[in-house]
Design a protein around this motif. Structure first.
Motif, PDB file in Angstrom:
ATOM      1  N   UNK A 295      60.480  52.879  39.729  1.00 25.95           N
ATOM      2  CA  UNK A 295      61.544  53.084  40.717  1.00 25.95           C
ATOM      3  C   UNK A 295      62.532  51.919  40.704  1.00 25.95           C
ATOM      4  N   UNK A 296      61.975  50.719  40.577  1.00 20.13           N
ATOM      5  CA  UNK A 296      62.838  49.528  40.550  1.00 20.13           C
ATOM      6  C   UNK A 296      63.731  49.554  39.316  1.00 20.13           C
TER       7      UNK A 296
ATOM      8  N   UNK B 280      59.046  42.088  44.827  1.00 25.04           N
ATOM      9  CA  UNK B 280      58.786  43.026  43.736  1.00 25.04           C
ATOM     10  C   UNK B 280      59.939  43.055  42.745  1.00 25.04           C
ATOM     11  N   UNK B 281      61.185  42.959  43.268  1.00 23.02           N
ATOM     12  CA  UNK B 281      62.348  42.950  42.374  1.00 23.02           C
ATOM     13  C   UNK B 281      62.301  41.739  41.456  1.00 23.02           C
ATOM     14  N   UNK B 282      62.016  40.573  42.022  1.00 23.73           N
ATOM     15  CA  UNK B 282      61.956  39.332  41.231  1.00 23.73           C
ATOM     16  C   UNK B 282      60.877  39.417  40.159  1.00 23.73           C
ATOM     17  N   UNK B 283      59.689  39.935  40.557  1.00 23.48           N
ATOM     18  CA  UNK B 283      58.581  40.035  39.597  1.00 23.48           C
ATOM     19  C   UNK B 283      58.913  41.025  38.474  1.00 23.48           C
ATOM     20  N   UNK B 284      59.547  42.147  38.827  1.00 24.11           N
ATOM     21  CA  UNK B 284      59.897  43.159  37.830  1.00 24.11           C
ATOM     22  C   UNK B 284      60.912  42.614  36.833  1.00 24.11           C
ATOM     23  N   UNK B 285      61.919  41.886  37.327  1.00 27.88           N
ATOM     24  CA  UNK B 285      62.918  41.292  36.431  1.00 27.88           C
ATOM     25  C   UNK B 285      62.259  40.331  35.458  1.00 27.88           C
ATOM     26  N   UNK B 286      61.320  39.540  35.954  1.00 23.99           N
ATOM     27  CA  UNK B 286      60.658  38.546  35.080  1.00 23.99           C
ATOM     28  C   UNK B 286      59.744  39.214  34.065  1.00 23.99           C
ATOM     29  N   UNK B 287      58.989  40.258  34.492  1.00 22.66           N
ATOM     30  CA  UNK B 287      58.011  40.851  33.583  1.00 22.66           C
ATOM     31  C   UNK B 287      58.610  41.892  32.648  1.00 22.66           C
ATOM     32  N   UNK B 288      59.714  42.556  33.066  1.00 19.59           N
ATOM     33  CA  UNK B 288      60.269  43.635  32.252  1.00 19.59           C
ATOM     34  C   UNK B 288      61.624  43.323  31.620  1.00 19.59           C
ATOM     35  N   UNK B 289      62.333  42.353  32.149  1.00 19.97           N
ATOM     36  CA  UNK B 289      63.591  41.951  31.532  1.00 19.97           C
ATOM     37  C   UNK B 289      63.565  40.492  31.083  1.00 19.97           C
TER      38      UNK B 289
END
Length: 560
Positions: free
Chosen positions: A442-443, A476-485
């Motif tokens: 979703x993010x 969650x946004x910060x973690x997603x950016x770090x792990x996926x981008x």
């Protein structure tokens, strides 16, 4: 391994593959565990979903991917809470403690371990309690709480001695407990002068039990550990010849077994052995080897902390002020980076090596060296500087133009490649990328819409602003950016703005007529300076040079 090829495995088979590969081949285990995690989540089986989240966090921790390890163990905790399963919840805290321990976050490691311990104590789960006690003792021994550590490892040893745990069936655990007891006695001897001999005798006694038992069953890995500790005990007793023999034998065995991560401890104590005897030229090669391993493998820990004090003081004895200062600065830097509990150990080293006196000596030697050098080099330096300034000024002007022109051409080629391949790359990514969590998907979908609408051009584009836009929270946004981008939030927004700037300036002649301040404002930057700095860092040229050459290129194409 392709995603489709994993369909042939049953869920249970995938789980077995994860367990068999999580330590010996964690990269392969990661492929299996992500497929396993998604499959059990889709099945809606909370018990399997919990186990999947836990083992996924373990795999990521083995790979050294801290953020992902924490993400999945937190997922496990949430699953347990939603199911109102206390046992699983506190089991997840135990795993989280181990992850914190792996990254020297001792305060949080102890906090999680203590919460888990209280629960399993109520449940009278002696296996879990022994495991947690062991890990807590390792931390407490490192941070200077050695009395508490000793109580814990002795309690675990009692379980073996009284037959609660079968020594034969749990031989690996028994050897690890003996090693911990011996190690704690060895380190605690430095804390209590009057009881030092008694503690070292105890250390030697337990260490000999482990040494004999590991030799008897031909467990060479554990034998090398006990041999190393025995060398350290002899060193503390002042028997340097026996210390050298044990450390030499341990080094040969460790090299033979390929246990290179253990070499740093051996090299440190071989160097320390020479340092104590004031044989500095012999000490330095081993201390430098220790530093090399720490730097290469990023294995710095409290056990290796005194390497840098020993190096600094060794070079000070050789009157090499520059190198002594270098290693002293490294020690200070690493001390500041330490967990707050680990800093207590740094204070012990300050006292042990009389650091205040050392600092005064270094400062005095630095001042004397500076005074001698100043007068002898002043005239030469002034002359050289004047000549170099003239040459550099001329060269800089010419070279700057050539360099910027090359960078301009590179930027244009990169931009063309991005514009041509963007759709193809996006399509390919969508086909091959495996999303393992509904929230993350979703993010990512929200970020895609955010980018298409060019909302990153807003000046108020903060982490909270974007999180609200895509209906998630900032964590969650910060973690997603770090792990996926692989980017932090600020870098993510800056990159989007710069890519937009490069494309629009290339294609929009009117936009190129704006001054830099107006362009920066259009892109969402607060100042022209911050835009220019980011642009230069990204492309190697300033925006004014980029615009000038785009205009020149347009003119040349128009004339032709």
């Amino acid at each position: 391994m392709k995603k489709d090829s994993l369909q042939q495995f049953s869920t249970d088979s995938l789980y077995k593959l994860v367990r068999s590969n999580r330590y010996k081949n964690p990269l392969r285990a990661k492929t299996y565990v992500l497929s396993y995690y998604k499959r059990v989540r889709d099945q809606g089986n909370y018990a399997k979903a919990f186990n999947a989240a836990c083992i996924t966090s373990v795999v990521y921790n083995t790979l050294g991917q801290k953020d992902s390890a924490h993400f999945y163990v937190d997922e496990a905790a949430q699953i347990a809470l939603q199911a109102n399963d206390e046992k699983k919840y506190y089991s997840s805290l135990n795993i989280k403690g181990s992850i914190c321990f792996s990254y020297d976050d001792f305060a949080n490691a102890l906090s999680n371990y203590k919460q888990a311990y209280v629960y399993f104590e109520k449940e009278n789960n002696i296996n879990k309690l022994a495991q947690i006690r062991h890990n807590m003792a390792l931390i407490e021994n490192q941070i200077g709480r050695r009395k508490q550590a000793l109580l814990k490892v002795k309690e675990n040893l009692r379980l073996y001695d009284e037959g609660v745990f079968d020594k034969k069936k749990r031989l690996a655990g028994y050897l690890n407990t003996l090693l911990s007891v011996s190690n704690v006695y060895t380190t605690i001897a430095d804390d209590y002068t009057e009881e030092r001999t008694q503690y070292l005798d105890s250390a030697m006694s337990y260490n000999k039990l482990g040494l004999d038992k590991s030799f008897e069953i031909n467990n060479l890995e554990m034998y090398s550990f006990f041999l190393t500790v025995q060398g350290i005990i002899f060193q503390k007793r002042g028997n340097f010849s026996k210390a050298f023999k044990d450390l030499d034998d341990a080094e040969k065995l460790i090299l033979k077994l390929g246990l290179n991560n253990q070499l740093s401890i051996v090299y440190l104590h071989k160097g320390k052995n020479y340092f104590i005897q004031n044989e500095i030229d012999e000490a330095l090669p081993y201390l430098l080897k220790t530093d090399s391993i720490i730097t290469k493998d990023n294995t710095y820990s409290q056990n290796l902390q005194e390497t840098y004090i020993l190096l600094a003081q060794s070079y000070e004895k050789k009157e090499d002020v520059k190198t002594a200062s270098k290693y002293w600065n490294i020690f200070q830097k690493k001390t500041k980076e330490n967990d707050k509990l680990m800093r207590q150990v740094s204070e012990e080293l300050y006292k042990k090596y009389d650091v205040p006196s050392f600092i005064k000596r270094i400062e005095l030697l630095q001042k004397e060296a500076e005074d001698k050098q100043f007068l002898s080099t002043l005239f030469i330096n002034i002359s050289i500087v004047l000549v170099l300034l003239f040459i550099a000024g001329f060269w800089y002007y010419k070279n700057r133009e050539r360099t910027f022109k090359k960078r301009f051409d590179i930027v244009l080629n990169e931009l063309k490649a991005i514009e041509k391949s963007q759709k193809r790359v996006e399509s390919k990514t969508a086909q091959t990328y495996v999303i393992t969590d509904e929230n993350i998907q979703k993010i990512l979908d929200g970020l895609e819409k955010f980018e298409k609408k060019e909302q990153f051009l807003q000046k108020k584009c903060t982490l909270n602003y974007v999180a609200k836009k895509i209906n998630t929270n900032s964590t969650y946004l910060s973690k997603t950016l770090q792990s996926h981008k692989q980017k932090k939030f600020v870098q993510y927004i800056t990159d989007l703005r710069l890519e937009y700037a490069l494309k629009r300036l290339k294609n929009d002649t009117k936009f190129r007529t704006y001054d830099i301040k107006s362009i920066a404002s259009e892109l969402g930057f607060n100042t022209a300076e911050s835009f220019s700095k980011a642009f230069k860092k990204r492309t190697g040229i300033y925006p004014s040079f980029y615009i000038k050459n785009l205009n020149k290129l347009s003119t040349d194409q128009g004339n032709s």
